[in-house]
Motif scaffolding. Structure first.
Motif, PDB file in Angstrom:
ATOM      1  N   LEU A  92       0.822  -1.213   0.000  1.00  0.00           N
ATOM      2  CA  LEU A  92       0.000   0.000   0.000  1.00  0.00           C
ATOM      3  C   LEU A  92       0.859   1.267   0.000  1.00  0.00           C
ATOM      4  O   LEU A  92       0.555   2.234  -0.712  1.00  0.00           O
ATOM      5  CB  LEU A  92      -0.936   0.006   1.215  1.00  0.00           C
ATOM      6  CG  LEU A  92      -2.048  -1.033   1.206  1.00  0.00           C
ATOM      7  CD1 LEU A  92      -2.806  -1.008   2.529  1.00  0.00           C
ATOM      8  CD2 LEU A  92      -2.990  -0.800   0.037  1.00  0.00           C
ATOM      9  N   ILE A  93       1.931   1.257   0.792  1.00  0.00           N
ATOM     10  CA  ILE A  93       2.824   2.425   0.833  1.00  0.00           C
ATOM     11  C   ILE A  93       3.433   2.666  -0.545  1.00  0.00           C
ATOM     12  O   ILE A  93       3.467   3.798  -1.030  1.00  0.00           O
ATOM     13  CB  ILE A  93       3.914   2.234   1.912  1.00  0.00           C
ATOM     14  CG1 ILE A  93       3.277   2.287   3.306  1.00  0.00           C
ATOM     15  CG2 ILE A  93       5.007   3.289   1.772  1.00  0.00           C
ATOM     16  CD1 ILE A  93       4.199   1.854   4.430  1.00  0.00           C
ATOM     17  N   ASP A  94       3.914   1.591  -1.184  1.00  0.00           N
ATOM     18  CA  ASP A  94       4.466   1.729  -2.535  1.00  0.00           C
ATOM     19  C   ASP A  94       3.414   2.203  -3.529  1.00  0.00           C
ATOM     20  O   ASP A  94       3.671   3.085  -4.340  1.00  0.00           O
ATOM     21  CB  ASP A  94       5.034   0.385  -3.023  1.00  0.00           C
ATOM     22  CG  ASP A  94       6.421   0.092  -2.488  1.00  0.00           C
ATOM     23  OD1 ASP A  94       7.022   0.987  -1.868  1.00  0.00           O
ATOM     24  OD2 ASP A  94       6.901  -1.036  -2.703  1.00  0.00           O
ATOM     25  N   HIS A  95       2.236   1.608  -3.468  1.00  0.00           N
ATOM     26  CA  HIS A  95       1.183   1.923  -4.438  1.00  0.00           C
ATOM     27  C   HIS A  95       0.776   3.390  -4.372  1.00  0.00           C
ATOM     28  O   HIS A  95       0.603   4.047  -5.398  1.00  0.00           O
ATOM     29  CB  HIS A  95      -0.029   1.025  -4.206  1.00  0.00           C
ATOM     30  CG  HIS A  95      -1.152   1.275  -5.166  1.00  0.00           C
ATOM     31  ND1 HIS A  95      -1.097   0.861  -6.482  1.00  0.00           N
ATOM     32  CD2 HIS A  95      -2.335   1.912  -5.014  1.00  0.00           C
ATOM     33  CE1 HIS A  95      -2.210   1.232  -7.094  1.00  0.00           C
ATOM     34  NE2 HIS A  95      -2.981   1.867  -6.231  1.00  0.00           N
ATOM     35  N   PHE A  96       0.612   3.908  -3.165  1.00  0.00           N
ATOM     36  CA  PHE A  96       0.135   5.283  -3.010  1.00  0.00           C
ATOM     37  C   PHE A  96       1.264   6.303  -2.849  1.00  0.00           C
ATOM     38  O   PHE A  96       1.011   7.505  -2.836  1.00  0.00           O
ATOM     39  CB  PHE A  96      -0.820   5.380  -1.815  1.00  0.00           C
ATOM     40  CG  PHE A  96      -2.118   4.645  -2.053  1.00  0.00           C
ATOM     41  CD1 PHE A  96      -3.063   5.138  -2.938  1.00  0.00           C
ATOM     42  CD2 PHE A  96      -2.379   3.459  -1.402  1.00  0.00           C
ATOM     43  CE1 PHE A  96      -4.257   4.470  -3.166  1.00  0.00           C
ATOM     44  CE2 PHE A  96      -3.569   2.770  -1.615  1.00  0.00           C
ATOM     45  CZ  PHE A  96      -4.504   3.279  -2.503  1.00  0.00           C
ATOM     46  N   GLY A  97       2.508   5.826  -2.697  1.00  0.00           N
ATOM     47  CA  GLY A  97       3.619   6.754  -2.524  1.00  0.00           C
ATOM     48  C   GLY A  97       3.582   7.490  -1.206  1.00  0.00           C
ATOM     49  O   GLY A  97       4.002   8.643  -1.112  1.00  0.00           O
ATOM     50  N   TRP A  98       3.081   6.834  -0.167  1.00  0.00           N
ATOM     51  CA  TRP A  98       2.987   7.464   1.157  1.00  0.00           C
ATOM     52  C   TRP A  98       4.376   7.732   1.735  1.00  0.00           C
ATOM     53  O   TRP A  98       5.350   7.074   1.398  1.00  0.00           O
ATOM     54  CB  TRP A  98       2.203   6.578   2.121  1.00  0.00           C
ATOM     55  CG  TRP A  98       0.737   6.458   1.815  1.00  0.00           C
ATOM     56  CD1 TRP A  98      -0.032   7.324   1.087  1.00  0.00           C
ATOM     57  CD2 TRP A  98      -0.139   5.407   2.215  1.00  0.00           C
ATOM     58  NE1 TRP A  98      -1.327   6.879   1.021  1.00  0.00           N
ATOM     59  CE2 TRP A  98      -1.418   5.705   1.707  1.00  0.00           C
ATOM     60  CE3 TRP A  98       0.035   4.239   2.952  1.00  0.00           C
ATOM     61  CZ2 TRP A  98      -2.515   4.892   1.917  1.00  0.00           C
ATOM     62  CZ3 TRP A  98      -1.052   3.420   3.164  1.00  0.00           C
ATOM     63  CH2 TRP A  98      -2.306   3.744   2.658  1.00  0.00           C
ATOM     64  N   PHE A  99       4.464   8.655   2.629  1.00  0.00           N
ATOM     65  CA  PHE A  99       5.674   8.997   3.390  1.00  0.00           C
ATOM     66  C   PHE A  99       6.809   9.477   2.494  1.00  0.00           C
ATOM     67  O   PHE A  99       7.978   9.350   2.841  1.00  0.00           O
ATOM     68  CB  PHE A  99       6.155   7.815   4.253  1.00  0.00           C
ATOM     69  CG  PHE A  99       5.072   7.184   5.074  1.00  0.00           C
ATOM     70  CD1 PHE A  99       4.375   7.925   6.020  1.00  0.00           C
ATOM     71  CD2 PHE A  99       4.727   5.859   4.896  1.00  0.00           C
ATOM     72  CE1 PHE A  99       3.369   7.358   6.768  1.00  0.00           C
ATOM     73  CE2 PHE A  99       3.722   5.272   5.642  1.00  0.00           C
ATOM     74  CZ  PHE A  99       3.041   6.027   6.583  1.00  0.00           C
TER      75      PHE A  99
ATOM     76  N   ARG B 135       3.099   1.045  -8.649  1.00  0.00           N
ATOM     77  CA  ARG B 135       1.748   0.500  -8.778  1.00  0.00           C
ATOM     78  C   ARG B 135       1.704  -0.972  -8.403  1.00  0.00           C
ATOM     79  O   ARG B 135       2.616  -1.732  -8.706  1.00  0.00           O
ATOM     80  CB  ARG B 135       1.249   0.652 -10.202  1.00  0.00           C
ATOM     81  CG  ARG B 135       1.015   2.092 -10.583  1.00  0.00           C
ATOM     82  CD  ARG B 135      -0.432   2.410 -10.356  1.00  0.00           C
ATOM     83  NE  ARG B 135      -0.728   3.755 -10.769  1.00  0.00           N
ATOM     84  CZ  ARG B 135      -1.486   4.556 -10.060  1.00  0.00           C
ATOM     85  NH1 ARG B 135      -2.026   4.148  -8.947  1.00  0.00           N
ATOM     86  NH2 ARG B 135      -1.740   5.763 -10.481  1.00  0.00           N
ATOM     87  N   VAL B 136       0.634  -1.362  -7.747  1.00  0.00           N
ATOM     88  CA  VAL B 136       0.429  -2.770  -7.407  1.00  0.00           C
ATOM     89  C   VAL B 136      -0.044  -3.474  -8.664  1.00  0.00           C
ATOM     90  O   VAL B 136      -1.033  -3.080  -9.272  1.00  0.00           O
ATOM     91  CB  VAL B 136      -0.620  -2.918  -6.285  1.00  0.00           C
ATOM     92  CG1 VAL B 136      -0.843  -4.381  -5.962  1.00  0.00           C
ATOM     93  CG2 VAL B 136      -0.181  -2.169  -5.046  1.00  0.00           C
ATOM     94  N   ASN B 137       0.697  -4.501  -9.048  1.00  0.00           N
ATOM     95  CA  ASN B 137       0.302  -5.280 -10.217  1.00  0.00           C
ATOM     96  C   ASN B 137      -0.087  -6.680  -9.761  1.00  0.00           C
ATOM     97  O   ASN B 137      -0.061  -6.999  -8.569  1.00  0.00           O
ATOM     98  CB  ASN B 137       1.433  -5.302 -11.261  1.00  0.00           C
ATOM     99  CG  ASN B 137       2.719  -5.897 -10.706  1.00  0.00           C
ATOM    100  OD1 ASN B 137       2.712  -6.614  -9.707  1.00  0.00           O
ATOM    101  ND2 ASN B 137       3.823  -5.604 -11.360  1.00  0.00           N
ATOM    102  N   GLY B 138      -0.452  -7.508 -10.712  1.00  0.00           N
ATOM    103  CA  GLY B 138      -0.887  -8.864 -10.395  1.00  0.00           C
ATOM    104  C   GLY B 138       0.157  -9.677  -9.655  1.00  0.00           C
ATOM    105  O   GLY B 138      -0.168 -10.461  -8.763  1.00  0.00           O
ATOM    106  N   GLU B 139       1.425  -9.497 -10.019  1.00  0.00           N
ATOM    107  CA  GLU B 139       2.486 -10.250  -9.354  1.00  0.00           C
ATOM    108  C   GLU B 139       2.596  -9.879  -7.877  1.00  0.00           C
ATOM    109  O   GLU B 139       2.811 -10.736  -7.025  1.00  0.00           O
ATOM    110  CB  GLU B 139       3.821 -10.023 -10.061  1.00  0.00           C
ATOM    111  CG  GLU B 139       3.876 -10.656 -11.432  1.00  0.00           C
ATOM    112  CD  GLU B 139       5.144 -10.300 -12.190  1.00  0.00           C
ATOM    113  OE1 GLU B 139       5.877  -9.381 -11.766  1.00  0.00           O
ATOM    114  OE2 GLU B 139       5.396 -10.952 -13.211  1.00  0.00           O
ATOM    115  N   ARG B 140       2.458  -8.598  -7.570  1.00  0.00           N
ATOM    116  CA  ARG B 140       2.531  -8.175  -6.166  1.00  0.00           C
ATOM    117  C   ARG B 140       1.334  -8.703  -5.367  1.00  0.00           C
ATOM    118  O   ARG B 140       1.484  -9.112  -4.227  1.00  0.00           O
ATOM    119  CB  ARG B 140       2.610  -6.654  -6.067  1.00  0.00           C
ATOM    120  CG  ARG B 140       3.971  -6.136  -6.483  1.00  0.00           C
ATOM    121  CD  ARG B 140       4.047  -4.627  -6.370  1.00  0.00           C
ATOM    122  NE  ARG B 140       5.400  -4.206  -6.647  1.00  0.00           N
ATOM    123  CZ  ARG B 140       6.057  -3.328  -5.911  1.00  0.00           C
ATOM    124  NH1 ARG B 140       5.482  -2.760  -4.883  1.00  0.00           N
ATOM    125  NH2 ARG B 140       7.284  -3.000  -6.223  1.00  0.00           N
TER     126      ARG B 140
END
Length: 165
Positions: free
Chosen positions: A130-137, A143-148
């Motif tokens: 979620l942090i990676d997907h939204f670029g928090w902090f 982006r979250v893809n199928g593999e993630r």
């Protein structure tokens, strides 16, 4: 003009090669650090039972603080802003560390090191996605893809299998 784009592509490839190399170089180090967390959980569980969970946590942070103090003392001057110049939300990690260690000392004697660590891992990976997907902090967005999503699902499956075993 074509030679410029070729040179630009070549320099881009050259710039990404050290980054990729560093990534593969750091991966074993991070895996070893993760192994260290499992050892810490194995040590903290019995220590918490013997001396109390909060005393066990304090001892771990006391030893860590002493070690960091010595490293800072002998590493020379450090660059960076004063703590009062940082945004307050960046200091939340100081609250999360002791909570994490207290949970380790409470959970490990009851559910075991493997179950504790896979549960922590599932929480870490879930929130990290979620942090990676939204670029928090202030992190860069990934982006979250199928593999993630599949990787996260497999970790949850591992949690269920370890819980049943």
């Amino acid at each position: 003009m074509q030679s410029t784009s070729t040179n630009g592509a070549a320099s881009m490839t050259t710039a990404t090669q050290p980054r990729a190399f560093l990534r593969w170089l750091l991966l074993p180090l991070v895996i070893l650090a993760g192994m260290g967390l499992s050892v810490e959980a194995g040590l903290l569980g019995p220590l918490g039972v013997q001396v109390g969970h909060l005393w066990a946590t304090l001892s771990i942070f006391g030893v860590g603080s002493a070690l960091l103090f010595l490293l800072l003392l002998f590493s020379g001057p450090q660059q960076g802003p004063a703590l009062n110049e940082l945004p307050r939300w960046q200091l939340i990690g100081g609250l999360l560390g002791p909570i994490y260690v207290v949970v380790l000392t409470l959970a490990t004697p009851h559910i075991g090191v493997a179950m504790t660590m896979i549960a922590i891992l599932s929480g870490q990976v879930g929130k990290s996605v979620l942090i990676d997907h939204f670029g928090w902090f202030g992190t860069s967005r990934k982006r979250v893809n199928g593999e993630r999503w599949l990787a996260l699902a497999l970790i949850v499956v591992a949690l269920v299998l370890i819980a049943r075993g």
